[in-house]
Scaffold this motif. Structure first.
Motif, mmCIF file in Angstrom:
data_model
loop_
_atom_site.group_PDB
_atom_site.id
_atom_site.type_symbol
_atom_site.label_atom_id
_atom_site.label_comp_id
_atom_site.label_asym_id
_atom_site.label_seq_id
_atom_site.Cartn_x
_atom_site.Cartn_y
_atom_site.Cartn_z
ATOM 1 N N VAL A 8 0.858 -1.186 0.000
ATOM 2 C CA VAL A 8 0.000 0.000 0.000
ATOM 3 C C VAL A 8 0.889 1.230 0.000
ATOM 4 O O VAL A 8 1.902 1.273 0.691
ATOM 5 N N ASP A 9 0.529 2.221 -0.788
ATOM 6 C CA ASP A 9 1.328 3.441 -0.887
ATOM 7 C C ASP A 9 0.937 4.462 0.166
ATOM 8 O O ASP A 9 1.794 5.126 0.756
ATOM 9 N N GLU A 10 -0.358 4.586 0.428
ATOM 10 C CA GLU A 10 -0.834 5.546 1.413
ATOM 11 C C GLU A 10 -0.917 4.885 2.792
ATOM 12 O O GLU A 10 -1.138 3.684 2.904
ATOM 13 N N VAL A 11 -0.752 5.699 3.808
ATOM 14 C CA VAL A 11 -0.814 5.184 5.177
ATOM 15 C C VAL A 11 -2.248 4.781 5.505
ATOM 16 O O VAL A 11 -3.158 5.612 5.437
ATOM 17 N N PRO A 12 -2.488 3.513 5.859
ATOM 18 C CA PRO A 12 -3.858 3.112 6.192
ATOM 19 C C PRO A 12 -4.283 3.667 7.547
ATOM 20 O O PRO A 12 -3.438 3.918 8.422
ATOM 21 N N SER A 13 -5.556 3.868 7.726
ATOM 22 C CA SER A 13 -6.058 4.228 9.051
ATOM 23 C C SER A 13 -5.880 3.036 9.985
ATOM 24 O O SER A 13 -5.676 1.899 9.536
ATOM 25 N N TYR A 14 -5.971 3.292 11.296
ATOM 26 C CA TYR A 14 -5.828 2.173 12.229
ATOM 27 C C TYR A 14 -6.917 1.133 11.989
ATOM 28 O O TYR A 14 -6.649 -0.068 11.989
ATOM 29 N N LYS A 15 -8.156 1.564 11.775
ATOM 30 C CA LYS A 15 -9.253 0.612 11.572
ATOM 31 C C LYS A 15 -9.008 -0.259 10.339
ATOM 32 O O LYS A 15 -9.271 -1.465 10.345
ATOM 33 N N THR A 16 -8.486 0.343 9.276
ATOM 34 C CA THR A 16 -8.178 -0.418 8.066
ATOM 35 C C THR A 16 -7.046 -1.403 8.334
ATOM 36 O O THR A 16 -7.097 -2.569 7.924
ATOM 37 N N PHE A 17 -6.001 -0.941 9.031
ATOM 38 C CA PHE A 17 -4.863 -1.803 9.347
ATOM 39 C C PHE A 17 -5.302 -2.975 10.216
ATOM 40 O O PHE A 17 -4.879 -4.120 10.005
ATOM 41 N N LEU A 18 -6.159 -2.707 11.190
ATOM 42 C CA LEU A 18 -6.662 -3.763 12.071
ATOM 43 C C LEU A 18 -7.448 -4.803 11.281
ATOM 44 O O LEU A 18 -7.217 -6.013 11.423
ATOM 45 N N ALA A 19 -8.365 -4.333 10.431
ATOM 46 C CA ALA A 19 -9.255 -5.245 9.718
ATOM 47 C C ALA A 19 -8.551 -6.037 8.623
ATOM 48 O O ALA A 19 -8.820 -7.230 8.429
ATOM 49 N N HIS A 20 -7.619 -5.404 7.911
ATOM 50 C CA HIS A 20 -7.034 -6.019 6.720
ATOM 51 C C HIS A 20 -5.701 -6.714 6.959
ATOM 52 O O HIS A 20 -5.295 -7.553 6.150
ATOM 53 N N PHE A 21 -5.034 -6.377 8.078
ATOM 54 C CA PHE A 21 -3.699 -6.948 8.285
ATOM 55 C C PHE A 21 -3.503 -7.559 9.669
ATOM 56 O O PHE A 21 -3.022 -8.683 9.772
ATOM 57 N N LEU A 22 -3.895 -6.874 10.734
ATOM 58 C CA LEU A 22 -3.688 -7.445 12.068
ATOM 59 C C LEU A 22 -4.581 -8.669 12.305
ATOM 60 O O LEU A 22 -4.081 -9.744 12.645
ATOM 61 N N LEU A 23 -5.876 -8.503 12.140
ATOM 62 C CA LEU A 23 -6.793 -9.612 12.439
ATOM 63 C C LEU A 23 -6.566 -10.831 11.547
ATOM 64 O O LEU A 23 -6.533 -11.968 12.039
ATOM 65 N N PRO A 24 -6.383 -10.676 10.231
ATOM 66 C CA PRO A 24 -6.097 -11.858 9.398
ATOM 67 C C PRO A 24 -4.637 -12.307 9.449
ATOM 68 O O PRO A 24 -4.262 -13.264 8.779
ATOM 69 N N ASN A 25 -3.793 -11.620 10.243
ATOM 70 C CA ASN A 25 -2.380 -11.979 10.384
ATOM 71 C C ASN A 25 -1.697 -11.994 9.013
ATOM 72 O O ASN A 25 -1.022 -12.946 8.626
ATOM 73 N N LYS A 26 -1.863 -10.885 8.283
ATOM 74 C CA LYS A 26 -1.401 -10.796 6.904
ATOM 75 C C LYS A 26 -0.277 -9.768 6.780
ATOM 76 O O LYS A 26 -0.420 -8.622 7.205
ATOM 77 N N PRO A 27 0.873 -10.141 6.195
ATOM 78 C CA PRO A 27 1.967 -9.184 6.039
ATOM 79 C C PRO A 27 1.660 -8.133 4.984
ATOM 80 O O PRO A 27 0.845 -8.349 4.088
ATOM 81 N N VAL A 28 2.359 -6.983 5.094
ATOM 82 C CA VAL A 28 2.117 -5.891 4.153
ATOM 83 C C VAL A 28 3.367 -5.018 4.081
ATOM 84 O O VAL A 28 4.115 -4.912 5.043
ATOM 85 N N ILE A 29 3.583 -4.430 2.941
ATOM 86 C CA ILE A 29 4.618 -3.408 2.793
ATOM 87 C C ILE A 29 3.917 -2.075 2.579
ATOM 88 O O ILE A 29 3.047 -1.946 1.722
ATOM 89 N N ILE A 30 4.320 -1.084 3.373
ATOM 90 C CA ILE A 30 3.705 0.238 3.336
ATOM 91 C C ILE A 30 4.725 1.227 2.782
ATOM 92 O O ILE A 30 5.892 1.204 3.173
ATOM 93 N N GLY A 31 4.279 2.086 1.908
ATOM 94 C CA GLY A 31 5.171 3.004 1.209
ATOM 95 C C GLY A 31 5.762 4.094 2.083
ATOM 96 O O GLY A 31 5.463 4.201 3.282
ATOM 97 N N PRO A 32 6.597 4.946 1.500
ATOM 98 C CA PRO A 32 7.397 5.914 2.252
ATOM 99 C C PRO A 32 6.617 7.026 2.922
ATOM 100 O O PRO A 32 7.161 7.726 3.777
#
Length: 403
Positions: A8-32
């Motif tokens: 993802v290029d843009e910084v996700p909101s906490y709610k988005t990060f929780l739902a899409h990456f923390l809860l499903p235990n899914k890795p992600v690369i976040i842009g600069p």
């Protein structure tokens, strides 16, 4: 190879990060964009993207660092020694010491502590992004110990960290301030392929995935890691990698590289940490079975040897992995106290309170803790009775769970 990581290029909101990456235990690369305001990002690299060694040497050269020699292999790690940072930078400037890698440097804590005690002040070089602020490990350790899980890594090209899994399957986030890394990531279903012939998880894992003896590790050829180059194209030096809980991984510096890393946990991966603690205790018990037999044979009081045995196991667990059941439950008590907005010791200089809009709802937190608490009370090892000091901690946890 495995499936590519999400980016993802843009910084996700906490709610988005929780739902899409923390809860499903899914890795992600976040842009600069996540670290664009960091002083380290602005000052630790030159205009051509190379590391600004002069700035680092003048700013932090007087500090002592732990240096790993990546040409060595000692058990599951590399030989380590202490050096002044200016001395290792001087070697790199001369084209020497290319196998040396500064690891586990508690630079943020050191600089903050120096400022509190009146020593020479240095500018804070980064701030933890909001999406990673719900961090029980660093909140507890900053408030109650002289340690934390915030690190700086500095290494020459081709230095590496051997295959490992973060402490008790904690989360990890790692920012490349300058340079490029290559990651080999093994999802949890790949774990059985990483162990020496025999297959049980407490046995030796592969040390370097780039050079594996298939006679010793015959299942490794079935492993299908996700291989990621952290930093490519215009975002080459500043991407953030978030590693989910329980993933074995190895990291190589493709170029000279500086990264900032945190190990962390919260209510989301608490059950995984708890299960990992249970596995670690079982591993140590199996390794010390001869000690257990000697204690049982030499004691006239059954309860006496059980308590001594439990103390020995917990001591070895702490020495091997850095913490034990007492630390685990003290951390949980601290986190639950904060979540319920009760009076609590907080080191605002090292780790300020995290606002509730950057954490899951309270009922979610309570539910995750309750599952671990109820299971702990029925463990056959009876640590809730036999571990010194733990009873009072659990009483506090129970009281808050029942409110």
């Amino acid at each position: 190879m495995g499936e590519p990581l999400a980016r993802v290029d843009e910084v996700p909101s906490y709610k988005t990060f929780l739902a899409h990456f923390l809860l499903p235990n899914k890795p992600v690369i976040i842009g600069p964009s996540l670290i664009a305001s960091w002083p380290a990002y602005k000052h630790w690299q030159c205009e051509d993207g190379s590391i600004n060694w002069d700035t680092l040497q003048s700013g932090y050269g007087d500090l002592e660092v732990t240096v790993a020699d990546c040409s060595t292999h000692e058990f599951s790690d590399q030989h380590r020694e202490q050096m002044l940072f200016r001395d290792i930078v001087a070697l790199w400037k001369e084209g020497k010491g290319r196998a040396l890698y500064v690891k586990d440097w508690h630079l943020a804590r050191r600089l903050t502590t120096n400022q509190i005690t009146g020593m020479a002040s240095r500018e804070a070089f980064y701030a933890t992004p909001d999406i990673f602020r719900d961090d029980w490990m660093n909140a507890y350790y900053s408030a109650h110990t002289q340690d934390d899980f915030r690190f700086v890594y500095v290494g020459a090209a081709e230095t590496f960290t051997p295959l490992h899994r973060d402490v008790y399957t904690s989360y990890s986030w790692s920012t490349n301030v300058a340079g490029r890394k290559r990651w080999w990531l093994f999802p949890p279903d790949q774990t059985p392929f990483l162990f020496r012939k025999g297959g049980e998880e407490h046995l030796e894992t592969v040390f370097d995935v780039r050079d594996v003896d298939l006679e010793l590790y015959p299942l490794f050829e079935r492993a299908r890691p996700i291989v990621v180059e952290q930093g490519s194209g215009e975002t080459i030096f500043v991407q953030v990698f978030v590693l989910p809980s329980g993933w074995y991984h190895q990291v190589e510096n493709i170029t000279d590289c500086i990264s900032i890393n945190h190990n962390w946990c919260n209510a989301v991966n608490l059950p995984s940490l708890y299960d990992s603690m249970c596995d670690k205790v079982l591993e140590v018990e199996r390794a010390l079975e001869d000690v257990r037999e000697l204690l049982a044979q030499g004691s006239a009081e059954p309860e006496g040897w059980h308590q001594e045995w439990t103390a020995i196991v917990q001591d070895v667990v702490e020495k091997d992995a850095g913490w034990n059941w007492l630390t685990f439950w003290k951390m949980v008590r601290h986190a639950l106290t904060l979540a319920e907005a009760k009076p609590c010791i907080v080191n605002e200089d090292l780790w300020p309170r995290t606002s509730t809009d950057l954490t899951p709802p309270l009922d979610f937190i309570v539910g995750r803790i309750r599952r671990c608490y109820e299971d702990f009370l029925v463990r056959s090892q009876r640590e809730h009775i036999l571990v010194s000091e733990l009873g009072n901690v659990l009483i506090d946890v129970k009281s808050m769970l029942n409110e």
